[in-house]
Structures are given as C-alpha cells and as structure tokens.
Motif scaffolding. Structure first.
Motif, mmCIF file in Angstrom:
data_model
loop_
_atom_site.group_PDB
_atom_site.id
_atom_site.type_symbol
_atom_site.label_atom_id
_atom_site.label_comp_id
_atom_site.label_asym_id
_atom_site.label_seq_id
_atom_site.Cartn_x
_atom_site.Cartn_y
_atom_site.Cartn_z
ATOM 1 N N GLN A 155 -16.685 0.345 40.814
ATOM 2 C CA GLN A 155 -17.323 -0.919 41.177
ATOM 3 C C GLN A 155 -16.420 -1.816 42.017
ATOM 4 O O GLN A 155 -16.625 -3.023 42.064
ATOM 5 N N ASN A 157 -14.011 -2.438 45.787
ATOM 6 C CA ASN A 157 -13.590 -2.122 47.136
ATOM 7 C C ASN A 157 -12.181 -2.639 47.309
ATOM 8 O O ASN A 157 -11.733 -3.516 46.560
ATOM 9 N N ILE A 405 -25.831 -4.060 57.694
ATOM 10 C CA ILE A 405 -25.532 -4.442 56.315
ATOM 11 C C ILE A 405 -26.428 -5.599 55.879
ATOM 12 O O ILE A 405 -26.828 -6.454 56.676
ATOM 13 N N ARG A 407 -25.515 -6.926 52.556
ATOM 14 C CA ARG A 407 -24.556 -7.629 51.711
ATOM 15 C C ARG A 407 -23.157 -7.113 51.985
ATOM 16 O O ARG A 407 -22.946 -5.905 52.095
ATOM 17 N N ALA A 515 -18.348 -3.379 52.177
ATOM 18 C CA ALA A 515 -19.758 -3.243 51.797
ATOM 19 C C ALA A 515 -19.866 -2.517 50.462
ATOM 20 O O ALA A 515 -19.507 -3.048 49.429
ATOM 21 N N LYS A 516 -20.302 -1.245 50.478
ATOM 22 C CA LYS A 516 -20.516 -0.511 49.237
ATOM 23 C C LYS A 516 -19.209 0.096 48.729
ATOM 24 O O LYS A 516 -18.422 0.618 49.500
ATOM 25 N N SER A 518 -16.673 2.822 47.249
ATOM 26 C CA SER A 518 -16.612 4.246 47.593
ATOM 27 C C SER A 518 -16.929 5.140 46.402
ATOM 28 O O SER A 518 -17.393 6.268 46.570
ATOM 29 N N GLY A 541 -17.357 -5.615 42.591
ATOM 30 C CA GLY A 541 -18.763 -5.791 42.911
ATOM 31 C C GLY A 541 -19.445 -6.724 41.934
ATOM 32 O O GLY A 541 -18.812 -7.291 41.030
#
Length: 544
Positions: A155, A157, A405, A407, A515-516, A518, A541
């Motif tokens: 959760q 980055n 994107i 978010r 962003a998301k 990994s 996140g």
C-alpha cells in the motif's frame, strides 16, 4: 599522552568538569558530557556489568579516547566535533542523542539507527529519510555506496532523490556553507526481468546503470548496448544473490557517442536505475536520474506536461521503445490554450531511443505540453530532460510522462534543511488536460500524518495546460508532507521544485508523481559522502 587544560591526562576513564548525563533505557547505556575534554563519553551501565571507574565504550566529538580539540579545530564547526558540551538528552525509542554544543551555539543530533527499521504508515502519510554527507574535521568520511530496500509495499509508493553539494568558505563570516549543486528525484520502479535504460554521452557526460538482484539465488543478466538498429553488443554476467552491478557508459562503449540504450534482461526480477554525470559551468559534476523504461506505458497516448523552452531553459523529449516492434507516431507540442505550434514524426527501433530537441529561442520562457500520438501497435515510453543554461550549464533535471491519471500523490518538502541548503525553494505544478471534457481537479494538502491541512480546486478546460505555484494555491511556501490530486477526467501532471542556492543558481528538481503502488519490494540506490547524499520519501495509500 594528551594533557588537558586542567593538567590531567586524557583517557577513556578520565573526565574534566562533567556537566550532563542521559540514559538509554533500551540499551542500558549512560552518556556523559565531558565538558573539559570537549567530548561525550558512552558507558555500559547494565547492572551485571557495572563497576567502578569504567572504561568508556565510545567517545563522541574527538578522534579517539586520548585526543583533545586544538584551537584550530575549535574554530571549525564540523559535524563530528564537539566543543564545550553542556546538556544531554536521549530518545530511546528512536535511538537519538541530543547534545548542546555551547561554543558553536548549536544542537547536535546523533542518530544510532540500525540498518533497518519497521514503519507504521498512517493512511496517506509520508515518511522522509536522508543520509547525512557529513562535513568532518576529525577524520575522513569514506563514500558509502550500496542499495536500500522497502520490503513490504502493498500500500505504499516511494521516491528516491540523489543530491550533490559542496562546501565553501563564506568570505565575510569565514563560516563553512553548503552549496547545492544538483538534486534529482525519481519514482522507485518495481522489479522486472526486462528494463531499458537511456545512456547520455553528450558533452562529456557519462551514465551509470545500477542492477540489483534482491533474490536468494544467482541470476544471469544479459546487457545489450544499442547505438542504432545496426550496432548492438551483448554482455552476459552472473549477478550473485543480493548483489549489485554498476556499469558505466564509458566502459561499455569505448568510442564517443551521443545517445544509446542499455537493455537489461534477467532470469529473475531485478531493480534497475540510472543516472548521469555532466559538468556544469563551474566545472562541478551534476548528477541527474536518467530515464528507465519498465513494462508497458500506462497511457496509449502519453502526455508530457511542463515543457519549458527559451529564456535559458531547454526541454528535450526522450522516447524509449521497450517493445519488439518499431514504435511510430508524431510528437505534438501545444501551448497553454491547446494550440499546436510544432510537431515531429518519430520511428523508434525496438530497444532503441530517440531524442528530440525543440527550438528554444527567445528571452522569455515558453511553457507548453507534449502529446505522443502513436501510429503503431508499439507505444514508446516518454521522458523529458530539462536544462537551464546561463553562459554554461547551470542545472539539469529529468521527468517521465505521467498522464491518464485520476488520482496521484506528490511528496513535498520545501523546508530548509542541512542538505538542500539555499536561499529559498519554490514549487510549480503544471496540469495538462488533453481530453475533450473539462477537468475539475481537487488538490488536498496533507501533513506527514496524512491529515488534510488545506484544499484547493481548479478547473482545467479541454486542451489546456495551467501552471500553479504552491504559494499561490495554499498561501504558504514552506511545507513538508504530500499533495494529493484527484480529477474527474484523465490528466497529466508535472511538479517542479526550484531551489536558489547560496550563490544564486537555480537548481531544478522534477518531483515524482506517484500513482498506483507497485505491490512488490522497492529497491533504490544509496550513496553518501564526498558531497553526495540520498533521500527517500515513502508515501502510503488511502488504506495505510
């Protein structure tokens, strides 16, 4: 034998005017400020080992247990030296010692962290870490180099930053000052069995590519250098478990070159990162993170925000084709209103690169954005290299097209600190909307604990790009935390930090747009010493 001013021999057992104590309950150690000897002594005071007239385990502030600062060293405010220590305090939870250095009117913080630690990240929270690159007077500091790993990343980055600075003597105050030379940041890429790195050999530059095998088994790694579609060379090496390989472009390519690529193929997943060294106008080496392509582009038509041209600024666009087929298409440059003013067709060979340098005439910088419209099934990765020159190269930074994107989160730290020392730091946000619908973009400013402290909302009309200053959005310039962007339409984002160093140079840093997560372990290069330091930003996140 060293004798202090009180005519007492200095040893690991002696003291002169001790003036403060503090206790580490976690490790059963006592810290004593030995004021007369300009040092702090460390004693083991576990009950089963306690005895009279103990010998100190360690000494802080002096070369060894029998040394004393000379007056010359007393006039140097180095980070490994203590002069006239008074009060002490110890934080057992975080293993940090606080020492008041009376002569230099400063508070010294000694960090005794282990090589690893466990983080408990609140939802949307941020944690920042930095190596020290210390200024030493008592001993030489060896450059430390390796890699770090964030093991559990379901959760989170993360981004790593590589900073180069130098020390200079202020002529008026005769004080040591740190000059920021370069600062480059990039998102940490996930592990992969295939990666493609850009190599820059222009104007004497050389590129380093780091390959790390975090696994428990050795892995065969194949390195393929490609200068063009006809010139390729492959080298195969075995990378041992938890080992790192660094290759330099001048070792891979004997003769001079302008640009090339290095393809890395491995039997097991590895971490790949790259950076370049290039001289600025002062003859100092700038360090800049270079493009590395992993996997397929997220957006089929990548958009690159914040293209800056003119007024000493030059943005170059780099395409990397990690596919097996030729990537064809057209690069379109559009102004802030969405009007196209320049285009460039491209055809990038498999495993190859293309670098396009749009004209950068004019005294006033022009800000635009680029759209790469593909005309083939293969889609190239899109990056930028932005420089600023004024009678020679001043600064260089790199970025990646972050588009499509809804978010994203940007780690922010504009607070003055020991490493990024300068006159001021500003942040500019550029948001491009290449869609046919207006984008309502919410911007939420979060502190380190992930709590919202301010909000803003802006409308980006179809085809437009808008630029915002951090101070204009939130009425403040110094902040540490993160910025969350939420849009109802796919957008492209760029965040650029500018620090004016103590000699007046503008040092650019393109901040990573995260962003998301990994979902796997994240590895990053680590360098510290001789003017180099590494910073790490970890962002959680919404679920923490």
């Amino acid at each position: 034998t060293t004798i202090n001013d009180g005519n007492t021999e200095i040893t690991a057992k002696s003291m002169a005017f001790p003036n403060g104590v503090t206790f580490d309950s976690a490790r059963q150690r006592l810290y004593v400020s030995d004021q007369g000897n300009n040092r702090v002594l460390v004693f083991d005071v576990a009950p089963e080992r306690m005895k009279n007239q103990p010998t100190a385990l360690a000494v802080l502030g002096q070369r060894d247990a029998v040394s004393s600062s000379s007056q010359i060293l007393a006039d140097v405010s180095a980070q490994d030296q203590i002069y006239d220590p008074r009060g002490l305090a110890f934080d057992s939870k975080h293993q940090q010692l606080y020492v008041t250095d009376s002569h230099w009117a400063r508070l010294l913080v000694f960090n005794f962290h282990e090589t690893s630690r466990r983080l408990e990240m609140p939802a949307n929270g941020t944690r920042n870490f930095s190596s020290l690159d210390p200024f030493m007077a008592l001993s030489a500091w060896e450059v430390k180099s390796g890699y770090g790993q964030i093991a559990e990343t379901a959760q989170v980055n993360a981004a790593w930053t590589l900073t180069r600075s130098a020390f200079s003597l202020e002529p008026l105050t005769e004080q040591q000052s740190r000059i920021l030379i370069s600062q480059s940041s990039t998102a940490i890429k996930p592990l992969s069995t295939t990666a493609l790195s850009f190599l820059d050999g222009r104007k004497g530059a050389k590129t380093a590519v780091s390959v790390v095998n975090p696994g428990d088994k050795a892995s065969e790694v194949r390195l393929t250098i490609q200068l063009d579609s006809r010139r390729r060379e492959t080298i195969t090496q075995t990378l041992q478990p938890r080992a790192r390989l660094i290759v330099w472009s001048d070792e891979l390519i004997e003769r001079g070159f302008t640009t090339a690529t290095l393809r890395i193929d491995s039997r097991s997943p590895v971490s790949v990162s790259a950076w370049t060294e290039r001289e600025n106008r002062e003859g100092e080496m700038l360090l800049t993170a270079l493009p590395v392509a992993v996997g397929n582009p997220v957006d089929s038509e990548p958009v690159l925000a914040n293209i800056t041209l003119g007024g000493g600024y030059q943005t170059e666009i780099v395409l990397l084709n990690a596919d097996q087929e030729i990537a064809r298409g057209v690069l379109h440059l559009l102004d802030g209103t969405g009007k196209e003013f320049l285009s460039h067709g491209y055809a990038v060979d498999p495993g190859g690169t293309l670098l396009w340098q749009p004209p950068a005439a004019g005294l006033i910088p022009k800000v635009a954005y680029a759209v790469a419209r593909s005309e083939s099934d293969s889609v190239a990765h899109v990056f930028s290299l932005t420089t600023r020159a004024d009678e020679g190269l001043v600064t260089m930074t790199s970025g990646q097209a972050v588009s499509g994107i809804l978010r994203a989160q940007v780690p922010i730290n504009t607070m003055p600190d020991l490493i990024r020392h300068g006159r001021n730091t500003t942040l500019t946000l550029a948001i491009a909307n290449d869609s046919t619908h207006g984008a309502s973009v919410r911007m939420i400013l979060l502190n380190l604990e992930g709590s919202a402290v301010d909000r803003a909302e802006q409308l980006i009309l179809p085809g437009m790009q808008r630029e915002f200053t951090f101070g204009g959005l939130f009425d403040q310039t110094k902040f540490v935390g993160s910025l969350v962007l939420v849009s109802d339409v796919h957008i492209a984002v760029s965040a650029r930090q500018t620090t004016v160093n103590v000699r007046g140079d503008e040092i650019l840093t393109e901040l990573p747009i995260l962003a998301k997560p990994s979902g796997g372990p994240l590895l990053f290069p680590y360098i510290d010493g001789n003017g180099l330091s590494t910073q790490l930003s970890v962002v959680a996140g919404p679920e923490g």
